[in-house]
Motif scaffolding. Sequence first.
Motif, short mmCIF file in Angstrom:
data_model
loop_
_atom_site.label_atom_id
_atom_site.label_comp_id
_atom_site.label_asym_id
_atom_site.label_seq_id
_atom_site.Cartn_x
_atom_site.Cartn_y
_atom_site.Cartn_z
N LEU A 46 30.53 23.19 -68.10
CA LEU A 46 31.41 22.43 -67.23
C LEU A 46 32.86 22.90 -67.33
CD1 LEU A 46 30.18 18.72 -67.51
CD2 LEU A 46 29.76 20.37 -65.70
N SER A 47 33.19 23.61 -68.41
CA SER A 47 34.56 24.09 -68.57
C SER A 47 34.87 25.25 -67.63
CB SER A 47 34.80 24.53 -70.02
OG SER A 47 34.08 25.71 -70.32
N PHE A 48 33.84 25.83 -67.01
CA PHE A 48 34.07 26.86 -66.00
C PHE A 48 34.68 26.15 -64.79
CE2 PHE A 48 31.20 28.84 -68.82
CZ PHE A 48 31.21 30.20 -68.59
N LYS A 49 35.96 26.27 -64.62
CA LYS A 49 36.66 25.48 -63.60
C LYS A 49 36.42 25.99 -62.19
CE LYS A 49 38.27 22.60 -66.53
NZ LYS A 49 37.67 21.25 -66.60
N SER A 50 35.95 27.21 -62.07
CA SER A 50 35.68 27.73 -60.74
C SER A 50 34.56 26.94 -60.09
CB SER A 50 35.31 29.21 -60.81
OG SER A 50 34.87 29.67 -59.55
N ARG A 70 30.04 18.75 -58.87
CA ARG A 70 31.04 18.18 -59.78
C ARG A 70 31.10 16.66 -59.67
NH1 ARG A 70 33.29 21.62 -63.72
NH2 ARG A 70 32.96 23.72 -62.92
N ASN A 71 31.26 16.02 -60.85
CA ASN A 71 31.37 14.57 -60.91
C ASN A 71 32.34 14.23 -62.03
OD1 ASN A 71 30.61 11.79 -62.05
ND2 ASN A 71 29.46 11.82 -60.13
N ASN A 72 33.40 13.50 -61.70
CA ASN A 72 34.44 13.19 -62.69
C ASN A 72 33.91 12.40 -63.87
OD1 ASN A 72 36.47 14.50 -61.29
ND2 ASN A 72 37.05 12.67 -60.12
N HIS A 73 33.00 11.44 -63.60
CA HIS A 73 32.44 10.63 -64.69
C HIS A 73 31.62 11.49 -65.65
CE1 HIS A 73 33.80 6.90 -62.87
NE2 HIS A 73 33.22 7.23 -61.72
N VAL A 74 30.87 12.42 -65.10
CA VAL A 74 30.06 13.31 -65.94
C VAL A 74 30.97 14.20 -66.78
CG1 VAL A 74 28.43 15.24 -65.92
CG2 VAL A 74 28.08 13.30 -64.39
N GLU A 75 32.04 14.70 -66.20
CA GLU A 75 32.95 15.58 -66.94
C GLU A 75 33.67 14.82 -68.05
OE1 GLU A 75 35.48 18.04 -64.63
OE2 GLU A 75 33.93 18.54 -63.17
N VAL A 76 34.04 13.56 -67.79
CA VAL A 76 34.65 12.73 -68.84
C VAL A 76 33.66 12.49 -69.96
CG1 VAL A 76 35.55 10.44 -69.36
CG2 VAL A 76 36.32 11.62 -67.31
#
Length: 400
Positions: free
Chosen positions: A66-70, A151-157
């Motif tokens: 997930l750290s791959f921001k592309s 991408r999902n903000n909740h998943v990334e958090v």
Amino acid sequence: MLKNIPRLMNSIIFKLLVTLLLGFFFGHLLPTSIQSILYAISLSLKETLIFLLPVIIFSCIFSCLLSFKSDVFKFIIILLVCIALSGYISTFISYNVSKFALSGFNDIQEAQGTITSSLTPYWEFKFPTLISNNFALFSGFIAGLIFSKFRNNHVEVFADKMRTLVTLFLNKVFVPVLPLFALGFVIKLESDGILSIIIRSYFPLVVAIILTEVLYISLLYFIGAGFNPKKFLYFAKNVLPAGMMGFSTMSSMAALPLTIRAAEKNTGQIDLSRTIAPATVNVHLVGDSIAVPMIALAIMTTFGLAFPDLSTFMIFASYFVIAKFAVAGIPGGGIVVMIPILEKYLGFSPEMSGLITAIYILLDPLNTTANVLGNGAFAILTTKIFKKKSKVSTPVTETP
């Protein structure tokens, strides 16, 4: 120089080295019951780590991907394939070099006949296996790929929180007890009469590891330079400060700003450099790919195990390469997730796992340097692949 002494004395390598020396010179003077208790503590710490390892593996791989921001899914896939391919190449170089480098270990095999194992742990217990490491490995990989696409903000958090908790556990719990973890195994090896053989015979192995890392990484830079000596020297001049930072801090992450700057100068591609270098800092580990298999194969020979055939090593290498995506950026992090793979596919015993952990940490400054320099070469080579397919920013003005 003097102001660095307190930091040196507080370093995990200094503490581990002192522990190994104390265990070697004075371990046999302890009562047998104390030796047995220390050995039991080491086994208990290992069992606890193995029990928690699926969570560590999943969270590290998941958050890593997930750290791959592309947002370009194709870009991520190509980059992952390049990382895996690089890992396979360096791992198999390590395998082939070991065939020659370990020829001098015959004396150790002959000495095995005189070794008798007597020390037993004061207690021993096993945690149940709730989730296999392989399941955690592949589920983290698949989930990371899926959520890097959608991408999902909740998943990334959630992924960030998991990674933070795991890093906190490793930094505040596992790393501080590493000397105690190693002490019991050192006393066990000394009790069995094998530790003196290891200390006497492993110096040629260290030399072989260093030479292999230097020659292979130099070859990567020569390839990136199109075998132009002037360009090679320019690349080396730019990346050496990052390598020196990696050596002194034993952290690829601490050297990352210098690695990015070197990649920008060496490739002339700012955006790609600032994407590739951070994304690969803790997963593209050339030093580990060379050192860990060579140390593992040497330890197998030390303990009288047969040198693995190519098919066996290919299975090990496959899991080894994937497991590197779960490596935590802490002292010893590169070997933590490898212990179950070493035990399952190369037949490692708990004593062998303790030994490779100690050796790995002692060589951590050298391997971290190789990792940092290897990341610099990887940025150059992969940029050549991506720059025709990606929109890049204005090149850095300084050129060789």
